[in-house]
Design a protein around this motif. Structure first.
Motif, mmCIF file in Angstrom:
data_model
loop_
_atom_site.group_PDB
_atom_site.id
_atom_site.type_symbol
_atom_site.label_atom_id
_atom_site.label_comp_id
_atom_site.label_asym_id
_atom_site.label_seq_id
_atom_site.Cartn_x
_atom_site.Cartn_y
_atom_site.Cartn_z
ATOM 1 N N ALA A 221 0.827 -1.206 0.000
ATOM 2 C CA ALA A 221 0.000 0.000 0.000
ATOM 3 C C ALA A 221 0.856 1.248 0.000
ATOM 4 O O ALA A 221 0.575 2.226 -0.699
ATOM 5 C CB ALA A 221 -0.936 -0.008 1.206
ATOM 6 N N ILE A 222 1.924 1.238 0.773
ATOM 7 C CA ILE A 222 2.807 2.401 0.855
ATOM 8 C C ILE A 222 3.579 2.587 -0.443
ATOM 9 O O ILE A 222 3.817 3.709 -0.894
ATOM 10 C CB ILE A 222 3.784 2.242 2.041
ATOM 11 C CG1 ILE A 222 3.016 2.219 3.366
ATOM 12 C CG2 ILE A 222 4.810 3.360 2.040
ATOM 13 C CD1 ILE A 222 2.167 3.433 3.618
ATOM 14 N N ALA A 223 3.967 1.493 -1.072
ATOM 15 C CA ALA A 223 4.812 1.557 -2.268
ATOM 16 C C ALA A 223 4.048 2.002 -3.506
ATOM 17 O O ALA A 223 4.656 2.420 -4.490
ATOM 18 C CB ALA A 223 5.457 0.203 -2.528
ATOM 19 N N ASP A 224 2.731 1.927 -3.488
ATOM 20 C CA ASP A 224 1.924 2.319 -4.643
ATOM 21 C C ASP A 224 1.959 3.835 -4.776
ATOM 22 O O ASP A 224 1.314 4.561 -4.019
ATOM 23 C CB ASP A 224 0.488 1.829 -4.456
ATOM 24 C CG ASP A 224 -0.383 2.127 -5.660
ATOM 25 O OD1 ASP A 224 0.111 2.778 -6.599
ATOM 26 O OD2 ASP A 224 -1.556 1.715 -5.655
ATOM 27 N N ALA A 225 2.724 4.339 -5.723
ATOM 28 C CA ALA A 225 2.997 5.775 -5.812
ATOM 29 C C ALA A 225 2.074 6.512 -6.773
ATOM 30 O O ALA A 225 2.390 7.610 -7.221
ATOM 31 C CB ALA A 225 4.446 5.989 -6.238
ATOM 32 N N ARG A 226 0.919 5.941 -7.093
ATOM 33 C CA ARG A 226 0.004 6.649 -7.986
ATOM 34 C C ARG A 226 -0.425 7.979 -7.371
ATOM 35 O O ARG A 226 -0.653 8.066 -6.165
ATOM 36 C CB ARG A 226 -1.232 5.781 -8.258
ATOM 37 C CG ARG A 226 -0.968 4.610 -9.178
ATOM 38 C CD ARG A 226 -2.177 3.723 -9.316
ATOM 39 N NE ARG A 226 -2.480 3.035 -8.055
ATOM 40 C CZ ARG A 226 -3.469 2.150 -7.914
ATOM 41 N NH1 ARG A 226 -4.251 1.877 -8.940
ATOM 42 N NH2 ARG A 226 -3.668 1.555 -6.759
ATOM 43 N N PRO A 227 -0.552 9.018 -8.180
ATOM 44 C CA PRO A 227 -0.937 10.326 -7.632
ATOM 45 C C PRO A 227 -2.374 10.315 -7.137
ATOM 46 O O PRO A 227 -3.187 9.491 -7.577
ATOM 47 C CB PRO A 227 -0.775 11.261 -8.842
ATOM 48 C CG PRO A 227 -0.942 10.370 -10.020
ATOM 49 C CD PRO A 227 -0.348 9.044 -9.629
ATOM 50 N N THR B 291 -5.521 15.208 -1.433
ATOM 51 C CA THR B 291 -4.704 14.069 -1.006
ATOM 52 C C THR B 291 -5.321 13.377 0.192
ATOM 53 O O THR B 291 -5.362 12.141 0.249
ATOM 54 C CB THR B 291 -3.276 14.541 -0.678
ATOM 55 O OG1 THR B 291 -2.738 15.240 -1.794
ATOM 56 C CG2 THR B 291 -2.380 13.354 -0.351
ATOM 57 N N ALA B 292 -5.802 14.150 1.170
ATOM 58 C CA ALA B 292 -6.426 13.559 2.349
ATOM 59 C C ALA B 292 -7.661 12.755 1.967
ATOM 60 O O ALA B 292 -7.883 11.652 2.478
ATOM 61 C CB ALA B 292 -6.785 14.647 3.360
ATOM 62 N N TRP B 293 -8.465 13.300 1.065
ATOM 63 C CA TRP B 293 -9.673 12.584 0.614
ATOM 64 C C TRP B 293 -9.291 11.289 -0.081
ATOM 65 O O TRP B 293 -9.848 10.228 0.195
ATOM 66 C CB TRP B 293 -10.474 13.479 -0.328
ATOM 67 C CG TRP B 293 -11.814 12.929 -0.713
ATOM 68 C CD1 TRP B 293 -13.012 13.158 -0.103
ATOM 69 C CD2 TRP B 293 -12.089 12.046 -1.822
ATOM 70 N NE1 TRP B 293 -14.014 12.481 -0.758
ATOM 71 C CE2 TRP B 293 -13.480 11.789 -1.820
ATOM 72 C CE3 TRP B 293 -11.303 11.471 -2.806
ATOM 73 C CZ2 TRP B 293 -14.088 10.980 -2.770
ATOM 74 C CZ3 TRP B 293 -11.904 10.644 -3.753
ATOM 75 C CH2 TRP B 293 -13.280 10.413 -3.729
ATOM 76 N N TYR B 294 -8.323 11.376 -0.980
ATOM 77 C CA TYR B 294 -7.914 10.216 -1.761
ATOM 78 C C TYR B 294 -7.352 9.113 -0.864
ATOM 79 O O TYR B 294 -7.743 7.942 -0.973
ATOM 80 C CB TYR B 294 -6.871 10.645 -2.787
ATOM 81 C CG TYR B 294 -6.336 9.521 -3.652
ATOM 82 C CD1 TYR B 294 -6.986 9.146 -4.819
ATOM 83 C CD2 TYR B 294 -5.166 8.844 -3.303
ATOM 84 C CE1 TYR B 294 -6.495 8.131 -5.617
ATOM 85 C CE2 TYR B 294 -4.671 7.822 -4.095
ATOM 86 C CZ TYR B 294 -5.334 7.466 -5.240
ATOM 87 O OH TYR B 294 -4.851 6.447 -6.018
ATOM 88 N N GLU B 295 -6.437 9.473 0.031
ATOM 89 C CA GLU B 295 -5.804 8.461 0.870
ATOM 90 C C GLU B 295 -6.779 7.897 1.897
ATOM 91 O O GLU B 295 -6.710 6.707 2.235
ATOM 92 C CB GLU B 295 -4.571 9.042 1.559
ATOM 93 C CG GLU B 295 -3.439 9.420 0.606
ATOM 94 C CD GLU B 295 -2.917 8.248 -0.205
ATOM 95 O OE1 GLU B 295 -3.064 7.090 0.240
ATOM 96 O OE2 GLU B 295 -2.359 8.482 -1.288
ATOM 97 N N ALA B 296 -7.694 8.723 2.396
ATOM 98 C CA ALA B 296 -8.702 8.228 3.323
ATOM 99 C C ALA B 296 -9.602 7.196 2.641
ATOM 100 O O ALA B 296 -9.815 6.088 3.161
ATOM 101 C CB ALA B 296 -9.531 9.387 3.873
#
Length: 215
Positions: free
Chosen positions: A58-64, A105-110
């Motif tokens: 999950a951490i390694a997935d660097a998609r924007p 970014t917060a919305w996407y990662e949440a």
């Protein structure tokens, strides 16, 4: 709270896929350090290999952080949330470009971690007061006050990346998701574990109160 418990099945599927302060003082380097309103810090966990691998992937997935929507109605709801929340956050993050980037970014990662974006905003409010370069007295870093040991456990050992906006939010959301799963969907205990004060009410109550303000 109920929305977390209802998502157990979705959380399991997620795993299968690849403070805390009110005042701040500046270090000589310009990095912020916070005297905590809530004691404690994340503890290094003895993780099962499958959990460790899922977190690492999950951490390694660097998609924007570019959200996609199934239909125009979903996009409209997102755009309304973004505009409304941006206006409310203006005093804390006055630069509009930075504020929009942070909220996107917060919305996407949440959502990526199966969390309510309002919960993440509430946690950031309690943890760092929206300060990107915040450092706690125990060394936790960034918006979600991620402890540096996590870069050794599930990352590439580069602690400096915890000051990157997307990296910090991704670590924080993934770690909180893990704790919620470990606690069987009990958000109260998961928040305590995130803060390293499991079983104590101060920190979970503060985050839940802040979340309520962002719903």
């Amino acid at each position: 709270m109920s929305t977390v418990s209802q998502g157990g099945r979705e959380r399991r599927r997620w795993w299968a896929r690849p403070l805390r302060w009110w005042h701040t003082a500046a270090f000589a380097t310009g990095v912020l350090c916070a005297p905590f309103g809530f004691a404690g810090n994340q503890k290094e966990e003895a993780l099962a290999d499958s959990v460790r691998l899922a977190l690492s992937n999950a951490i390694a997935d660097a998609r924007p952080p570019k959200p996609t929507f199934a239909n125009p109605a979903d996009r409209q709801r997102y755009e309304e949330w973004l505009a409304r929340t941006s206006e409310r956050l203006r005093r804390k993050l006055p630069d509009e470009q930075h504020r929009i980037e942070f909220l996107e970014t917060a919305w996407y990662e949440a959502r990526r971690a199966g969390l309510d974006p309002g919960l993440v905003l509430g946690l950031v409010q309690v943890e760092s007061a929206y300060r990107k370069y915040a450092i706690s007295i125990v060394g936790a870093r960034g918006y979600m006050q991620v402890m540096p040991f996590w870069t050794n456990v599930i990352g590439d050992r580069d602690r400096r990346k915890l000051f990157n906006m997307q990296t910090n939010l991704r670590y924080g959301c993934a770690i909180l998701r893990m704790y919620i799963d470990m606690e069987g969907g009990n958000l109260y205990l998961a928040l305590g574990r995130y803060n390293g004060s499991r079983g104590r009410p101060e920190y979970p109550n503060a985050v839940l109160k802040a979340w309520n303000n962002w719903k």
